[in-house]
Design an enzyme around this catalytic site. Structure first.
Site, mmCIF file in Angstrom:
data_model
loop_
_atom_site.group_PDB
_atom_site.id
_atom_site.type_symbol
_atom_site.label_atom_id
_atom_site.label_comp_id
_atom_site.label_asym_id
_atom_site.label_seq_id
_atom_site.Cartn_x
_atom_site.Cartn_y
_atom_site.Cartn_z
ATOM 1 N N GLY A 14 -16.620 -6.084 -8.063
ATOM 2 C CA GLY A 14 -16.748 -6.293 -6.605
ATOM 3 C C GLY A 14 -16.184 -5.137 -5.789
ATOM 4 O O GLY A 14 -15.665 -4.155 -6.316
ATOM 5 N N LEU A 16 -13.575 -4.972 -3.718
ATOM 6 C CA LEU A 16 -12.132 -4.730 -3.748
ATOM 7 C C LEU A 16 -11.758 -3.921 -4.991
ATOM 8 O O LEU A 16 -11.000 -2.960 -4.918
ATOM 9 C CB LEU A 16 -11.387 -6.072 -3.743
ATOM 10 N N ARG A 45 -19.888 -11.792 -13.018
ATOM 11 C CA ARG A 45 -21.215 -12.301 -13.393
ATOM 12 C C ARG A 45 -22.223 -11.171 -13.455
ATOM 13 O O ARG A 45 -23.127 -11.177 -14.263
ATOM 14 C CB ARG A 45 -21.676 -13.340 -12.364
ATOM 15 N N LYS A 128 -5.868 -12.936 -1.007
ATOM 16 C CA LYS A 128 -5.891 -13.821 0.141
ATOM 17 C C LYS A 128 -7.333 -14.085 0.558
ATOM 18 O O LYS A 128 -8.175 -13.293 0.158
ATOM 19 C CB LYS A 128 -5.091 -13.200 1.296
ATOM 20 N N HIS A 158 -2.274 -7.418 1.350
ATOM 21 C CA HIS A 158 -2.175 -5.958 1.245
ATOM 22 C C HIS A 158 -1.484 -5.325 2.466
ATOM 23 O O HIS A 158 -1.016 -4.203 2.387
ATOM 24 C CB HIS A 158 -3.537 -5.318 0.953
ATOM 25 N N ASP A 215 -9.070 -15.240 7.658
ATOM 26 C CA ASP A 215 -9.184 -13.919 7.031
ATOM 27 C C ASP A 215 -8.021 -13.005 7.427
ATOM 28 O O ASP A 215 -7.584 -12.179 6.642
ATOM 29 C CB ASP A 215 -10.516 -13.277 7.466
ATOM 30 N N HIS A 220 -2.329 -11.672 7.233
ATOM 31 C CA HIS A 220 -1.884 -10.358 7.696
ATOM 32 C C HIS A 220 -1.056 -10.418 8.991
ATOM 33 O O HIS A 220 0.000 -9.804 9.097
ATOM 34 C CB HIS A 220 -3.078 -9.426 7.939
ATOM 35 N N LYS A 313 -11.216 0.552 15.784
ATOM 36 C CA LYS A 313 -10.319 0.053 14.746
ATOM 37 C C LYS A 313 -8.903 0.375 15.174
ATOM 38 O O LYS A 313 -8.540 1.553 15.318
ATOM 39 C CB LYS A 313 -10.643 0.758 13.425
HETATM 40 C C1 BG6 Z 1 -8.978 -7.769 4.685
HETATM 41 C C2 BG6 Z 1 -9.976 -8.631 5.398
HETATM 42 O O1 BG6 Z 1 -7.971 -8.561 4.111
HETATM 43 O O2 BG6 Z 1 -8.401 -6.857 5.608
HETATM 44 C C3 BG6 Z 1 -11.035 -7.757 6.049
HETATM 45 O O3 BG6 Z 1 -10.573 -9.525 4.482
HETATM 46 C C4 BG6 Z 1 -10.415 -6.709 6.936
HETATM 47 O O4 BG6 Z 1 -11.946 -8.557 6.796
HETATM 48 C C5 BG6 Z 1 -9.324 -5.957 6.193
HETATM 49 O O5 BG6 Z 1 -11.426 -5.807 7.335
HETATM 50 C C6 BG6 Z 1 -8.561 -5.036 7.114
HETATM 51 O O6 BG6 Z 1 -7.658 -4.281 6.369
HETATM 52 P P1 BG6 Z 1 -7.262 -2.816 6.767
HETATM 53 O O7 BG6 Z 1 -6.233 -2.427 5.765
HETATM 54 O O8 BG6 Z 1 -8.515 -2.001 6.694
HETATM 55 O O9 BG6 Z 1 -6.755 -2.884 8.166
#
Ligand code: BG6
Length: 456
Positions: A14, A16, A45, A128, A158, A215, A220, A313
């Site tokens: 996947g 990740l 799979r 998560k 993370h 999410d 987070h 972002k």
């Molecule tokens: C993930 C979410 O845990 O964190 C995502 O599932 C999100 O939807 C991502 O985009 C954001 O992480 P970062 O480290 O890019 O800010």
């Protein structure tokens, strides 16, 4: 001492795994932190050209890499897993569940029961969100505890691997000047924004079941909140640090069912449902107001917001200090902006302090806002470590400080459960335009308190 370590990555082909786990393992190998890797098994799979991808990796990884076609929900497939484990006598086994939450339970139960026949040291890492709500998280914890001890369980988030987030603790507890004013007497409110410009990015299947609240906020954003609000731990070890985070979550005022609209708003970006190709009431934006009923924070709102397809972002924490007394504002003829301490988490790792200074026309004029800045990257030789790199290293070394404890996961769900429930039977999700900062409802929520969202 284990004879070596073997990783089993569920969801091993996947996103990740490819984008984060394998590249980070390469970096750990280069730094000599993953010396005894005897096997890296990608269970999935679908193969999805993983073998081609792996050829490009460091030989220390590609040589021990094996793809295993695997259905997590099919008991028979675990016999094949067992055959491999039987040959890894004395090796530490690390099971990494890079799966969507609906598959956690199968993976835990089947893996856990086959491990009963083996003595290998073991760890299980769970991505998560840890479940869908309080009830499912409790069930997952129950299943985990049947087969693993808490010190073998690594619930990962993370964000805790990010240097700019770890810096929150160093910054707070190593600077007397700030820690002394880190309370309701000096701080007016705290804002945590995690804005994203991306949309679904091929994750529709996952995202539409989860939504922004589960999410991002439950994990987070609550983790950032805990680091900002916790008391200094008496001892730096995994239990004492997590005790303090748990105390913060326990002190958060619970939202009553009838109060949900006052404390939480959601939105979905225009075009989401077209992108998805079906009707949906999933939110792609969520904002929550949190109150912490303890001595330090009584009456200081923490405003949290996150969403997809927003203007940019930006992950940022703004600690807004109180206004200066009104009589001084009258004297100078305008109201100085409050001091702000800003922690930039993405795209930059910085701390900035905004303060007021004298204007050129004289000291009794309207003061000017200026800022001081410190980049966290400067303290590292070369690039700072990646979030997953730090966390994977901690897993290998057995340090649980930056992982979520059982009680912490459940408390975080308990806080948002009333919101989840209310939203689940109300399909009326406000729309927002892509490229903005989210729905008007989020602005109204904070305006009601006489404040506004700040992004610097
Ligand atoms: C993930 C979410 O845990 O964190 C995502 O599932 C999100 O939807 C991502 O985009 C954001 O992480 P970062 O480290 O890019 O800010």
């Amino acid at each position: 001492m284990a004879k070596g370590v073997a990783f089993f990555i569920f969801g091993g082909t996947g996103d990740l795994a490819r984008k984060k786990l394998y590249p980070v393992m390469e970096r750990l190998i280069k730094r000599g932190k993953l010396r005894k890797l005897v096997g890296l098994y990608a269970l999935s799979r679908t193969e999805e050209n993983i073998k081609e991808y792996v050829k490009g990796l460091d030989p220390a990884l590609s040589e021990v890499f094996k793809f295993m076609p695997f259905d997590v929900t099919d008991r028979d497939h675990y016999h094949r897993l067992e055959k491999i484990i039987a040959e890894l006598d004395g090796v530490e086994l690390i099971f990494y569940l890079a799966l969507p939450p609906q598959l956690f339970e199968s993976a835990i139960v089947h893996t856990g029961s086959l491990l009963r026949h083996y003595m290998n040291p073991r760890k299980i890492v769970i991505e998560k969100p840890f479940g869908f709500d309080l009830e499912s998280a409790k069930k997952l914890n129950f299943q985990l505890k049947r087969y693993f001890t808490e010190d073998e369980i690594y619930r990962i988030d993370h964000f805790l691997g990010k240097v700019a987030i770890q810096n929150l603790l160093s910054f707070r507890f190593s600077n007397y000047i700030f820690e002394g004013i880190w309370n309701k007497n000096f701080i007016d409110n705290v804002q945590i924004s995690a804005l994203e410009s991306i949309g679904l990015e091929g994750r529709a299947g996952y995202y539409d079941r989860i939504g922004a609240l589960r999410d991002m906020i439950q994990n987070h954003l609550f983790q950032m909140l805990s680091f900002l609000a916790m008391e200094p731990p008496a001892v730096i070890d995994a239990e004492r640090v997590r005790d303090e985070k748990v105390k913060v979550l326990a002190a958060i005022r619970r939202i009553k069912d009838e109060e949900v609209d006052e404390y939480a708003v959601r939105g979905v970006y225009r075009g989401y449902r077209e992108e998805l190709g079906r009707e949906s009431s999933t939110e792609t934006f969520a904002a929550v107001k949190i109150l912490i009923d303890n001595f330090r924070w009584e009456g200081v709102p923490f405003y949290l917001r996150t969403g997809k397809r927003l203007r940019e972002k930006k992950t940022q924490i703004v600690v807004v200090f109180k206004d200066i007394p009104g009589n001084f504002s009258r004297l100078i003829g305008c109201k100085p902006a409050p001091n702000k301490l800003v922690f930039d988490i993405a795209p930059t790792n910085r701390v900035r302090f905004f303060f007021q200074t004298m204007p050129p026309q004289g000291f009794l004029g309207c003061s000017l806002e200026r800022s001081m800045e410190m980049s966290i990257d400067d303290v590292f030789e070369g690039e700072p470590p990646e979030a997953y790199e730090t966390l994977l290293e901690d897993i290998i070394e057995g340090d649980q400080t930056l992982f979520i404890r059982e009680d912490e996961a459940e408390l975080a769900w308990e806080i948002i459960d009333p919101i989840i429930k209310k939203w689940s039977y109300d399909n009326n999700v406000p729309l927002y335009d892509p490229g903005t900062e989210g729905p008007r409802e989020a602005d109204k929520m904070i305006w009601k308190d006489g404040r506004e969202w700040i992004l610097l």
